[in-house]
Design an enzyme around this catalytic site. Sequence first.
Site, short mmCIF file in Angstrom:
data_model
loop_
_atom_site.label_atom_id
_atom_site.label_comp_id
_atom_site.label_asym_id
_atom_site.label_seq_id
_atom_site.Cartn_x
_atom_site.Cartn_y
_atom_site.Cartn_z
N SER A 78 7.43 3.71 -6.52
CA SER A 78 8.89 4.51 -5.19
C SER A 78 10.02 3.37 -5.00
O SER A 78 10.67 3.69 -4.74
CB SER A 78 7.48 3.65 -4.30
OG SER A 78 7.13 4.51 -3.39
N LYS A 81 12.71 5.14 -5.70
CA LYS A 81 13.93 5.73 -4.58
C LYS A 81 15.02 5.17 -4.22
O LYS A 81 16.14 5.57 -3.77
CB LYS A 81 12.54 5.56 -2.98
CG LYS A 81 11.24 6.90 -3.44
CD LYS A 81 10.44 6.57 -2.44
CE LYS A 81 9.00 7.40 -2.92
NZ LYS A 81 7.59 6.49 -2.06
N TYR A 202 10.77 14.50 -9.04
CA TYR A 202 10.81 12.70 -8.68
C TYR A 202 9.00 11.99 -9.19
O TYR A 202 9.88 10.98 -9.17
CB TYR A 202 9.87 13.45 -6.97
CG TYR A 202 8.80 11.82 -6.83
CD1 TYR A 202 10.36 10.97 -5.51
CD2 TYR A 202 7.66 12.37 -6.10
CE1 TYR A 202 9.29 10.25 -4.78
CE2 TYR A 202 7.44 11.00 -5.61
CZ TYR A 202 7.43 9.91 -4.62
OH TYR A 202 7.29 9.69 -3.99
N TYR A 254 7.55 -0.43 3.74
CA TYR A 254 6.97 1.01 4.68
C TYR A 254 6.45 0.49 6.04
O TYR A 254 7.02 -0.38 6.58
CB TYR A 254 5.78 1.03 3.62
CG TYR A 254 5.96 2.14 2.68
CD1 TYR A 254 7.06 3.01 2.47
CD2 TYR A 254 5.98 1.65 1.57
CE1 TYR A 254 7.30 3.33 1.72
CE2 TYR A 254 5.60 1.78 -0.20
CZ TYR A 254 6.78 2.74 0.41
OH TYR A 254 7.15 2.63 -0.91
N VAL A 272 4.28 1.65 -5.56
CA VAL A 272 2.91 0.72 -6.25
C VAL A 272 2.47 0.42 -7.48
O VAL A 272 1.10 -0.09 -7.88
CB VAL A 272 1.51 2.13 -6.19
CG1 VAL A 272 1.85 2.68 -4.14
CG2 VAL A 272 2.45 3.52 -6.68
O1 DON Z 1 4.76 9.40 -4.39
C1 DON Z 1 3.71 8.26 -4.76
O2 DON Z 1 2.86 8.23 -4.14
C2 DON Z 1 4.19 7.12 -6.36
N1 DON Z 1 4.60 7.77 -7.06
C3 DON Z 1 4.87 5.95 -5.48
C4 DON Z 1 3.90 5.32 -3.98
C5 DON Z 1 4.64 4.50 -4.14
O3 DON Z 1 5.03 3.90 -4.98
C6 DON Z 1 4.65 3.03 -2.62
N2 DON Z 1 4.45 2.08 -2.86
N3 DON Z 1 4.47 0.93 -2.57
#
Ligand code: DON
Length: 333
Positions: A78, A81, A202, A254, A272
Site C-alpha cells: 500500500s 498508493k 494497481y 487506515y 502489508v
Molecule cells: O491490495 C491489497 O490488498 C494489497 N496489495 C495492499 C494492501 C496493503 O498494503 C494494506 N496495508 N497495510
Amino acid sequence: MHDYSLEQAYIMKDRKETLDIVERAYEEARKHTCEGHVATYIPELGKVNPDQLGICIYRLDGEKICFGDYNVRFTMQSISKVMSLCVALEILGMEEVFKYVGAEPSGEAFNSIAELDLNSNKPYNPLINSGALAIAGLLVDKVSFYDMIAFARRICVDDDITFNEEAYESEMKTCSRNRAIAYLLESKGIIQADVEETLKFYTKLCALNVTAESLANFAKILASDGVCIKTGKRYLSGSTVRIVKTLMLTCGMYDGSGTYAIQVGIPTKSGVGGGLLCVSDKRAGIGVFGPALDDKGNSVAGIKLLEQISEHLRLNLFFDPDWDDLINKEKLI
Ligand code: DON
C-alpha cells in the site's frame, strides 16, 4: 586546539545522541515482532520471516542512521498508493483527482467495500484500496508501468527497485475482493478505463521491491517539500507534497490512523509487506521494515519503534522543541 568547528561538534554530539536513542528504541521494539503475523491473504507474503525489523533515518542535514534489516527487500504494497497519488496529482492536478476520490478517513479496514457501496459514490480517500484503484484507473492509460518503476527508482534513489513477479502473480490469484471493488467503481463511473488493466496496474505497483532505506529516501523528499536538499532538484510540487502528507496523517494507517496520530504524531503510510513510510516534516525521512502486522495490517514492531523515536527525538508534529524551551525557560505559563 580542536580541528572542528562548534557547529560540527554540535552535529557530532547530536548524531551520537540520535544513534543511542534509535539503538535503544530498536532493541526494545525487536521484542514485539512476535506479537504480529505476516499477511497470508497474499500467499507469497506468508513466506516472509516475521522476526525481522529494520529502520533507516535520513536527516535533512545529511546524516543517515540505520539499524537491523534496513537493506532487506520487501514489497511496497500500500505504500505504492502514496507514489500513485503523487503522480496523479502532478499529471492531472488536485481538482481532477478529487472528482474521483474523497479526502476523508474511512474508519474502515483498508479493503472495505461496504461504505463505498452504501454511503458514498466515490472512495473515501486515495490511501485505501478502493481509492487507490480509482487513482490507478486515472493513470493506467496515461502512464506505463515502466514509467512508474522509473519514478519509484528516482524518488527512492534506488536503481535496484524491481518488480516482484511472484508476489504479483500470487496476489492476482487471490484478489477477488479488489476485483469486486474495481467493478463496483466501474458501475459508479469512477473507473472509466479497462477494469482488468486497472487491477493489474494497481497490483503490479504493490509488488515493487523496496528496502527501508529506499523508503527513507522517498520520505526525505516529502519532508523537504518535494526538493532534494543536497542537489536542489525538485521532484514534486509543494502542493502535491502537502496534500500527500495531510492524507498520510489522517488516513495512512487506515482505521488505526487516529490512535497512531496520538501515539506517534508523524504522517506515515503502511503496507502489508511490513513497510512504513514516515515523514518527519523539515527534519527527516524514515523508512521501517517489520513484516509482523497487527489486525489492521500495520507493522507491530514498526509502530513501537516509531513511537519511541518520536518521543525521544521529539518528532511529534504537534511538539515544537523551540516553543517547549521557550515556555519552560521564560516560564510563560
Ligand atoms: O491490495 C491489497 O490488498 C494489497 N496489495 C495492499 C494492501 C496493503 O498494503 C494494506 N496495508 N497495510
